[in-house]
Each structure stands twice: as C-alpha cells, then as structure tokens.
Design an enzyme around this catalytic site. Structure first.
Site, PDB file in Angstrom:
ATOM      1  N   LEU A 125      34.204 -17.187 -10.435  1.00 59.38           N
ATOM      2  CA  LEU A 125      34.176 -18.555 -10.964  1.00 59.38           C
ATOM      3  C   LEU A 125      35.597 -19.126 -11.019  1.00 59.38           C
ATOM      4  CD1 LEU A 125      32.457 -20.799 -12.490  1.00 59.38           C
ATOM      5  CD2 LEU A 125      33.105 -19.630 -14.600  1.00 59.38           C
ATOM      6  N   ILE A 158      39.387 -11.820  -9.952  1.00 56.43           N
ATOM      7  CA  ILE A 158      38.056 -11.294  -9.672  1.00 56.43           C
ATOM      8  C   ILE A 158      38.009  -9.794  -9.962  1.00 56.43           C
ATOM      9  CG2 ILE A 158      36.199 -11.124  -7.974  1.00 56.43           C
ATOM     10  CD1 ILE A 158      37.115 -14.036  -8.877  1.00 56.43           C
ATOM     11  N   ASP A 241      27.267 -16.402 -21.172  1.00 57.47           N
ATOM     12  CA  ASP A 241      26.775 -16.136 -22.535  1.00 57.47           C
ATOM     13  C   ASP A 241      26.438 -14.648 -22.674  1.00 57.47           C
ATOM     14  OD1 ASP A 241      27.002 -18.737 -23.417  1.00 57.47           O
ATOM     15  OD2 ASP A 241      24.901 -19.263 -23.055  1.00 57.47           O
ATOM     16  N   GLY A 243      27.540 -12.249 -20.636  1.00 57.25           N
ATOM     17  CA  GLY A 243      28.778 -11.499 -20.403  1.00 57.25           C
ATOM     18  C   GLY A 243      29.599 -11.364 -21.676  1.00 57.25           C
ATOM     19  N   ARG A 269      49.170  13.316 -40.924  1.00 55.06           N
ATOM     20  CA  ARG A 269      50.603  13.015 -40.999  1.00 55.06           C
ATOM     21  C   ARG A 269      51.065  13.047 -42.460  1.00 55.06           C
ATOM     22  NH1 ARG A 269      55.483  12.815 -38.295  1.00 55.06           N
ATOM     23  NH2 ARG A 269      56.799  11.244 -39.281  1.00 55.06           N
ATOM     24  N   GLN A 280      48.699   3.625 -50.843  1.00 48.14           N
ATOM     25  CA  GLN A 280      47.858   2.423 -50.922  1.00 48.14           C
ATOM     26  C   GLN A 280      48.069   1.466 -49.753  1.00 48.14           C
ATOM     27  OE1 GLN A 280      48.200   0.654 -54.807  1.00 48.14           O
ATOM     28  NE2 GLN A 280      46.730   2.094 -55.678  1.00 48.14           N
ATOM     29  N   GLY A 341      56.173   5.721 -34.646  1.00 47.64           N
ATOM     30  CA  GLY A 341      56.737   6.017 -33.326  1.00 47.64           C
ATOM     31  C   GLY A 341      55.691   6.570 -32.375  1.00 47.64           C
ATOM     32  N   GLU A 364      36.366 -14.013 -19.744  1.00 46.87           N
ATOM     33  CA  GLU A 364      35.014 -14.507 -20.041  1.00 46.87           C
ATOM     34  C   GLU A 364      35.019 -15.563 -21.148  1.00 46.87           C
ATOM     35  OE1 GLU A 364      31.761 -11.911 -19.573  1.00 46.87           O
ATOM     36  OE2 GLU A 364      32.893 -10.505 -18.335  1.00 46.87           O
TER      37      GLU A 364
HETATM   38  N1  CAA Z   1      23.947 -22.397 -20.810  1.00 45.24           N
HETATM   39  C1  CAA Z   1      23.296 -23.316 -20.023  1.00 45.24           C
HETATM   40  N2  CAA Z   1      23.831 -24.551 -19.735  1.00 45.24           N
HETATM   41  C2  CAA Z   1      25.020 -24.841 -20.269  1.00 45.24           C
HETATM   42  C3  CAA Z   1      25.743 -23.949 -21.086  1.00 45.24           C
HETATM   43  C4  CAA Z   1      25.143 -22.691 -21.371  1.00 45.24           C
HETATM   44  N3  CAA Z   1      25.771 -21.795 -22.143  1.00 45.24           N
HETATM   45  N4  CAA Z   1      26.906 -24.528 -21.455  1.00 45.24           N
HETATM   46  C5  CAA Z   1      26.935 -25.756 -20.891  1.00 45.24           C
HETATM   47  N5  CAA Z   1      25.778 -25.949 -20.173  1.00 45.24           N
HETATM   48  C6  CAA Z   1      25.391 -27.144 -19.430  1.00 45.24           C
HETATM   49  C7  CAA Z   1      25.451 -28.377 -20.339  1.00 45.24           C
HETATM   50  O1  CAA Z   1      24.234 -28.538 -21.053  1.00 45.24           O
HETATM   51  C8  CAA Z   1      25.689 -29.492 -19.332  1.00 45.24           C
HETATM   52  O2  CAA Z   1      24.444 -29.820 -18.743  1.00 45.24           O
HETATM   53  P1  CAA Z   1      24.046 -31.346 -18.365  1.00 45.24           P
HETATM   54  O3  CAA Z   1      24.918 -31.716 -17.213  1.00 45.24           O
HETATM   55  O4  CAA Z   1      22.601 -31.286 -18.014  1.00 45.24           O
HETATM   56  O5  CAA Z   1      24.322 -32.175 -19.594  1.00 45.24           O
HETATM   57  C9  CAA Z   1      26.561 -28.823 -18.270  1.00 45.24           C
HETATM   58  O6  CAA Z   1      26.350 -27.412 -18.404  1.00 45.24           O
HETATM   59  C10 CAA Z   1      28.037 -29.141 -18.461  1.00 45.24           C
HETATM   60  O7  CAA Z   1      28.396 -28.702 -19.760  1.00 45.24           O
HETATM   61  P2  CAA Z   1      29.656 -29.257 -20.544  1.00 45.24           P
HETATM   62  O8  CAA Z   1      29.696 -30.761 -20.431  1.00 45.24           O
HETATM   63  O9  CAA Z   1      29.655 -28.662 -21.919  1.00 45.24           O
HETATM   64  O10 CAA Z   1      30.864 -28.674 -19.669  1.00 45.24           O
HETATM   65  P3  CAA Z   1      32.429 -28.682 -19.917  1.00 45.24           P
HETATM   66  O11 CAA Z   1      33.099 -29.044 -18.659  1.00 45.24           O
HETATM   67  O12 CAA Z   1      32.755 -29.467 -21.162  1.00 45.24           O
HETATM   68  O13 CAA Z   1      32.753 -27.110 -20.132  1.00 45.24           O
HETATM   69  C11 CAA Z   1      33.073 -25.081 -21.324  1.00 45.24           C
HETATM   70  C12 CAA Z   1      32.221 -26.341 -21.101  1.00 45.24           C
HETATM   71  C13 CAA Z   1      32.429 -24.398 -22.516  1.00 45.24           C
HETATM   72  C14 CAA Z   1      34.510 -25.411 -21.659  1.00 45.24           C
HETATM   73  C15 CAA Z   1      32.999 -24.198 -20.058  1.00 45.24           C
HETATM   74  O14 CAA Z   1      33.703 -24.775 -18.980  1.00 45.24           O
HETATM   75  C16 CAA Z   1      33.516 -22.777 -20.275  1.00 45.24           C
HETATM   76  O15 CAA Z   1      32.818 -21.933 -20.836  1.00 45.24           O
HETATM   77  N6  CAA Z   1      34.761 -22.490 -19.822  1.00 45.24           N
HETATM   78  C17 CAA Z   1      35.273 -21.123 -19.811  1.00 45.24           C
HETATM   79  C18 CAA Z   1      34.975 -20.468 -18.496  1.00 45.24           C
HETATM   80  C19 CAA Z   1      35.034 -18.974 -18.583  1.00 45.24           C
HETATM   81  O16 CAA Z   1      34.511 -18.355 -19.504  1.00 45.24           O
HETATM   82  N7  CAA Z   1      35.626 -18.366 -17.568  1.00 45.24           N
HETATM   83  C20 CAA Z   1      35.677 -16.941 -17.463  1.00 45.24           C
HETATM   84  C21 CAA Z   1      35.459 -16.538 -16.028  1.00 45.24           C
HETATM   85  S1  CAA Z   1      34.745 -14.975 -15.727  1.00 45.24           S
HETATM   86  C22 CAA Z   1      35.967 -13.835 -15.990  1.00 45.24           C
HETATM   87  O17 CAA Z   1      36.552 -13.821 -17.017  1.00 45.24           O
HETATM   88  C23 CAA Z   1      36.344 -12.883 -14.902  1.00 45.24           C
HETATM   89  C24 CAA Z   1      35.800 -11.508 -14.960  1.00 45.24           C
HETATM   90  O18 CAA Z   1      35.537 -10.952 -13.909  1.00 45.24           O
HETATM   91  C25 CAA Z   1      35.639 -10.735 -16.209  1.00 45.24           C
END
Ligand code: CAA
Length: 382
Positions: A125, A158, A241, A243, A269, A280, A341, A364
């Site tokens: 992503l 990634i 969610d 994850g 220790r 404490q 240490g 995430e």
């Molecule tokens: N479930 C389903 N739909 C959802 C949702 C969810 N949890 N959250 C938002 N949506 C939907 C909304 O309802 C909205 O739908 P509509 O267009 O129908 O209204 C749409 O998605 C857009 O939502 P927002 O307007 O809230 O979007 P936003 O641009 O304001 O962003 C955010 C919201 C919460 C900031 C989001 O961008 C976010 O979570 N950002 C963080 C990204 C992230 O976690 N990245 C980690 C990458 S993975 C990783 O870490 C690598 C790895 O390999 C471990």
C-alpha cells in the site's frame, strides 16, 4: 464474560509456544545481528499451521479463530519480533484480505500456498510519498480494452518483499476519484515487469526483509483484480483493521518477554545487600509494567473477539494497537532501565526488545493515525 480459552485456542497457543521457545528464541539474536531472513523457521511455522491460522482448512490453513491467532502471535513475538512480523503480514494483511474479498478461484490459487507456508505473501500500500495519507498513492493501474490492467510505479516498506511469491497490491486506477479510484490486484512476483528495489536497513525487526518494489509495464489479467474496480481503498482499510490486531498481539508478546526478564533480574540482581526487586522504585516499575501489559492483552483479545462477531471493529482494533504499542515502548524502556548496563548490552535481549518495540508504534498505521481513527469514530466528526 468468559475468560477461558477453548481447547483449539489452547492447542495452537501451546504449539506456538513450543516452537517459539525451542526453535526461535535460541537463534533470535543471531538473526537480528545478521539480518538474514529466517526462511527455514517460517516454512516450519507454515507446516504447524501458524502462517494461516484463520484460513479454513480447505485453503491450506489451520481453520481457527481470531483469538487463536492472537494467542499464537503473542508466543512467537515473545521469542522474536521479526518472526512475528512475517507471520502477521502473511496471516492478516495477505490471507485475511484475499479470504474476505477474493473469488473462490482466487482463494484456491493464491491463499492455499501462502497459508500452508509453501510460499510467502506480501501487502503493498505504502509509497515513498504516501504513508499515512494512503490515498495520495501514485502507483498507476491503466485499464486495457480486454479488462486487464498495466501497472507502473513504486511501493515502499514492503514486509517480506524480497522473498514474496504473491503480493496484494493497491494502485490508483482512476485518479479523479481519489479513494474511490483505488483498485486491489494480485501480483505474481515471477512475472515480467516486477522488480525488487533497495532493502531497508532497519533499527529493529532486522530479520524481516523489507524492500521497495517497482512495477514497469506489469500486466495484470482481468481475473487477478481483487474485489471490484475502485473498491481497493475499502479493502485496504478493512484488511488493516485486522492487521492492527496482529501488531497489537506482537506488542503484547514483546512486552511480556521484557516484563518476565525484568522480574527475573529484579530477583537475581543484588545491590546494597538485597535483591533490587525489594526496592520501592523497582517495585513501582514492575507494578506499572504489569498493569500496562494486562490492559494491552485484554484490549487485544477484545478486538479479536469483536472481529469474530462480524461487522466493523475499526475502533477496537485501533484502541488495541495504540494501547499495546505504547505499552511495549514504555515497558521495554523500563526493562532496559531496570537492567542497567546489562539492559544496554547485546549480551542480553533487552536492547533488541527496545529496538523492536518502536516499529509497533509506526507500521500498519502510526499512533497518530490510530488516535485519528478512534476520535473520528467516537465523535462522528472529521
Ligand atoms: N473499513 C472499511 N472502509 C473504510 C475504513 C475501514 N476501516 N476506513 C475508511 N473506510 C472508507 C470510508 O468509509 C470512505 O468510504 P466512502 O468513500 O464510501 O465514504 C473511504 O474509505 C475513505 O475514507 P476516509 O475519507 O476516512 O479516508 P482518509 O483519506 O481520510 O484516510 C485514514 C483515512 C484512516 C487516515 C487512512 O488513510 C489510514 O488508515 N492511513 C494509514 C495507512 C496505514 O495504516 N498504512 C500502513 C501500511 S501497511 C504496513 O505498515 C506495511 C507492512 O508490511 C507491515
């Protein structure tokens, strides 16, 4: 409220604990030092059912529930955070996403080898210019006349990128539609046009391989679109969610390891003629560590339980991830301090725990993003 676990849940917990203590803990420091990917251990974890815990048996998984996943993740993370990172992405970001949004054929083809541990899956992503603001992605998918797509662009950070066979990719198919213009695709890394870029040199979770990936006129057939065109952002958010429950579990496992090491050290220790645990100032740290650890574990289990009931669990997952990751950072910090240490020395695992904990507040969804999700859901305001 019933706090007892089922026989299945206890069984996977015990399998994970046994493997973690016998096969991972003794080599965790070596893998951290070398940064080598623990391929053989990951294969064996697959054979034990740990790489697709919530995946039904017919798709190569263990067919268990989200609580079982949390319990197993805690055990693996308590031995080594890098192993648990690989496990978490494979289980939740990859398998969970395809199970929820893939077609029957896609599940058979792309979930089975990954859930069984034959191969490894990744999730793409983030980009160099879009992390928290995920809809600002530039990776472009252009629809062709036959319904296939051509992908060009770059993804970064990634997890398992250098070793993955398949990648769940999110790309912009219609920039005018912003979030509603993002589509999810299944990527086979053996096909032409896929390249691995630079590997990230990281502070912690060093044995989990992390790299950039690039697409150059990569062709995705129509049957490898996941869900429908323009539905990708909701898929990504739904998958994240789940994850976030995995990362919360990882933070709990790490915290538990740091806490238990601290208890042992506080007994053993001696200073000023007695165990330091009788002072404490150390007792206060231990009591506060215990409260934060238990709260994080309960919130993580609550999030898993809520997920199992069906419906949205975004708030519960964000509360669990935020609380558990901040607890892990605080607990590992205090654990280093109590060890003095020895906490700073590579002779003990405390400094590794401390370095590994930091990522749980970042990937995430950063702690700031978790707060944003919670506050938006609670207030209904944006
Ligand atoms: N479930 C389903 N739909 C959802 C949702 C969810 N949890 N959250 C938002 N949506 C939907 C909304 O309802 C909205 O739908 P509509 O267009 O129908 O209204 C749409 O998605 C857009 O939502 P927002 O307007 O809230 O979007 P936003 O641009 O304001 O962003 C955010 C919201 C919460 C900031 C989001 O961008 C976010 O979570 N950002 C963080 C990204 C992230 O976690 N990245 C980690 C990458 S993975 C990783 O870490 C690598 C790895 O390999 C471990």
């Amino acid at each position: 409220m019933d706090f007892r676990f089922s026989d299945d849940q206890l069984s996977i917990q015990s399998i994970a604990r046994d493997f973690a203590q016998k096969r991972i803990a003794p080599v965790a420091a070596d893998f951290d030092k070398s940064g080598e990917f623990p391929l053989e251990n990951i294969r064996q974890m697959g054979q034990l059912g740990l790489m697709g815990i919530e995946v039904p048996v017919e798709y190569g998984g263990a067919g268990m529930d989200s609580i079982a996943y949390v319990l197993a993740m805690i055990e693996i993370a308590a031995a080594d955070c890098a192993h648990s990172t690989i496990m978490s992405v494979n289980n939740t970001l990859y398998c969970n996403g395809l199970l929820k949004f893939g077609s029957e054929e896609q599940k058979r083809k792309y979930v089975t080898p990954i859930a069984s541990g034959e191969a490894i899956g990744a999730f793409a992503l983030t980009e160099p210019q879009s992390g928290s603001d995920a809809t600002a992605m530039r990776c472009r998918a252009v629809r062709q006349g036959d319904g296939s797509f051509v992908i060009n662009g770059k993804k970064s950070w990634i997890t398992s990128g250098p070793v993955a066979k398949y990648v769940l990719l999110f790309a912009m198919s219609d920039p005018d539609k912003h979030a509603r213009g993002i589509t999810a695709f299944m990527i086979d890394t053996a096909r032409a046009g896929f390249h691995c870029g630079k590997t990230e040199p990281k502070l912690g979770i060093r044995a989990s391989a992390t790299c950039e990936i690039e697409f150059e006129d990569y062709h995705v057939p129509a049957e490898d679109v996941i869900g429908s065109e323009g539905h990708g952002f909701k898929i990504a958010m739904g998958v994240l969610d789940a994850g976030r429950i995995g990362i919360a579990s990882q933070a709990v496992g790490l915290s538990r390891a740091a806490y238990q090491a601290t208890l042992t050290y506080a007994h053993d220790r001696k200073a000023f003629g007695q165990s330091i645990g009788s002072f404490q100032m150390i007792q206060q740290k231990i009591a506060d560590m215990k409260c934060k650890l238990d709260a994080a574990e309960l919130l993580t289990l609550r999030a898993a339980w809520t997920k199992q009931q069906g419906g949205r669990f975004s708030t519960e997952a964000a509360v669990a991830k935020l609380s558990a990751s901040e607890a892990a950072m605080w607990i590992t910090h205090q654990a280093v301090q109590v060890h003095g240490g020895m906490g700073y020395s590579k002779e003990m695992p405390l400094e590794r725990y401390f370095r590994d904990a930091k990522i749980t507040e970042i990937y995430e969804g950063t702690s700031e993003i978790q707060r944003l999700v919670i506050a938006r859901n609670e207030t209904g305001l944006r």
